[in-house]
Design an enzyme around this catalytic site. Structure first.
Site, PDB file in Angstrom:
ATOM      1  N   ALA A 241      10.111  -4.243  17.783  1.00  0.00           N
ATOM      2  CA  ALA A 241      11.251  -3.636  18.484  1.00  0.00           C
ATOM      3  C   ALA A 241      10.754  -2.667  19.556  1.00  0.00           C
ATOM      4  O   ALA A 241       9.734  -2.001  19.373  1.00  0.00           O
ATOM      5  CB  ALA A 241      12.129  -2.887  17.487  1.00  0.00           C
ATOM      6  N   ASP A 242      11.470  -2.600  20.684  1.00  0.00           N
ATOM      7  CA  ASP A 242      11.189  -1.520  21.637  1.00  0.00           C
ATOM      8  C   ASP A 242      12.198  -0.398  21.385  1.00  0.00           C
ATOM      9  O   ASP A 242      13.055  -0.513  20.505  1.00  0.00           O
ATOM     10  CB  ASP A 242      11.199  -2.030  23.087  1.00  0.00           C
ATOM     11  N   SER A 243      12.072   0.684  22.146  1.00  0.00           N
ATOM     12  CA  SER A 243      12.894   1.857  21.841  1.00  0.00           C
ATOM     13  C   SER A 243      14.386   1.562  21.987  1.00  0.00           C
ATOM     14  O   SER A 243      15.215   2.061  21.220  1.00  0.00           O
ATOM     15  CB  SER A 243      12.487   3.037  22.728  1.00  0.00           C
TER      16      SER A 243
ATOM     17  N   ASP B 199      15.777  -1.353  21.469  1.00  0.00           N
ATOM     18  CA  ASP B 199      16.163  -2.156  20.290  1.00  0.00           C
ATOM     19  C   ASP B 199      16.520  -1.249  19.117  1.00  0.00           C
ATOM     20  O   ASP B 199      17.462  -1.522  18.377  1.00  0.00           O
ATOM     21  CB  ASP B 199      15.004  -3.071  19.857  1.00  0.00           C
TER      22      ASP B 199
END
Lengths: 248, 78
Positions: B35-37, B39
């Site tokens: 996940a990125d931030s 997400d």
């Protein structure tokens, strides 16, 4: 390509001037439009104007410097039409003074109303746009934020801030199908520029290749473009609409 | 009615587009599940909806694994 059917637009500061023209333009392109005004009378004027123009929509009162008021306005739109898919951050004020004479409240009011409001409004609508995987945020900046203007250090700082914020937010939410752009008007015939004296007007027109002040509709057209499917690959951009007064 | 853990895992699978078997309790959204931030912000939004609650930002920032999400919901709900 330019149709806004099925879009729900929220336009701040829509009771007069540029905001009113933007609300009208978006509505004529097919969007449902909710316009905001600081007073109840202003909101009623918006409702009456939209009805007269045959546009589906209404006016609400909103104080862009108050987070609760922002939440309430977004909730009102969502209840009526679903979450806004287009946000136009247009509301703004000026309190001009030479920096050496500027009062703290003149500085603070402009930063709060013209810059922090964009933060508050954008945050309030992004949740719905993230879920929908699409959205358009269009911030009304100013040529003054690019070229500067004596007596407007506060306004220029706020508007330059809006343009920087536009580029950063565009990077943050691009993967979710949301575009964030700015329109930087030059000098437009509105109540705000009525304060200019004749000599100032003539000087401005003299520096403008298209040799006139702008009309609110000139700005509305740029906003309608950025809100439309035609601008689907444009984000983080500031569109200058100034008659050539300033070319970046 | 499925358990809180099952509901959380289902949301993680949907939001992050990962396989069910990857989502074990200790899995970190960012380090293990990619996940990125943004997400993680969306994941919290989805949890709020599923469990009909509001998770304050300062609490949301502490939820970095499946187990932490389950623990938060157990502690604050139902």
């Amino acid at each position: 390509m330019f149709s806004l059917e099925n879009e729900t637009a929220l336009v701040t500061g829509a009771s007069r001037g540029i905001g009113r023209a933007i609300a009208t333009g978006l509505g004529q392109a097919g969007a449902r439009v909710v316009g905001t005004a600081t007073s109840g009378a202003g909101a009623e004027r918006i409702t009456a104007h939209l009805e007269e123009a045959g546009i589906k929509g209404f006016g609400v009162t909103l104080n862009v410097t108050d987070a609760d008021s922002v939440s309430a306005a977004v909730a009102a739109v969502t209840e009526a039409y679903g979450a806004p898919t287009v946000l136009v951050n247009n509301a703004g004020i000026t309190r001009d003074n030479l920096l050496m004479r500027m009062k703290d409240d003149e500085w603070d009011d402009i930063i709060d109303t013209d810059l922090s409001s964009v933060y508050r409004m954008s945050k309030a609508v992004l949740r719905g746009m993230m879920k929908a995987r699409r959205g358009r945020i269009i911030n009304i900046a100013s040529v003054v934020g690019l070229m500067g203007n004596s007596g407007q250090t506060n306004y220029a700082a706020a508007k330059a801030g809006v343009m920087g914020m536009t580029r950063s937010l565009a990077r943050e939410v691009g993967t979710r199908g949301i575009t964030v752009n700015a329109v930087a008007p030059g000098f437009i015939e509105t109540d705000m520029t009525d304060e200019l004296n004749e000599a100032q007007r003539e000087a401005l027109v003299g520096q403008t290749p298209l040799a006139r002040l702008g009309r609110a509709e000139d700005i509305a057209a740029a906003v309608c473009y950025l809100a439309s499917p035609a601008a689907g690959f444009v984000t983080g951009e500031t569109l200058n609409v100034n008659g050539g007064l300033y070319m970046a | 009615m499925s358990s809180i853990e099952e509901r959380v895992k289902k949301i993680v699978v949907e939001q992050l587009g990962v396989k069910e078997e990857e989502v074990n309790s200790e899995a970190s959204f960012v380090d293990d599940l990619g996940a990125d931030s943004l997400d993680t912000v969306e994941l919290v939004m989805a949890l709020e909806e599923e469990f009909e609650c509001e998770i304050p930002d300062e609490e949301a920032e502490k939820i970095t694994t499946v187990q932490q999400a389950v623990d938060y919901i157990n502690a604050n709900l139902e």
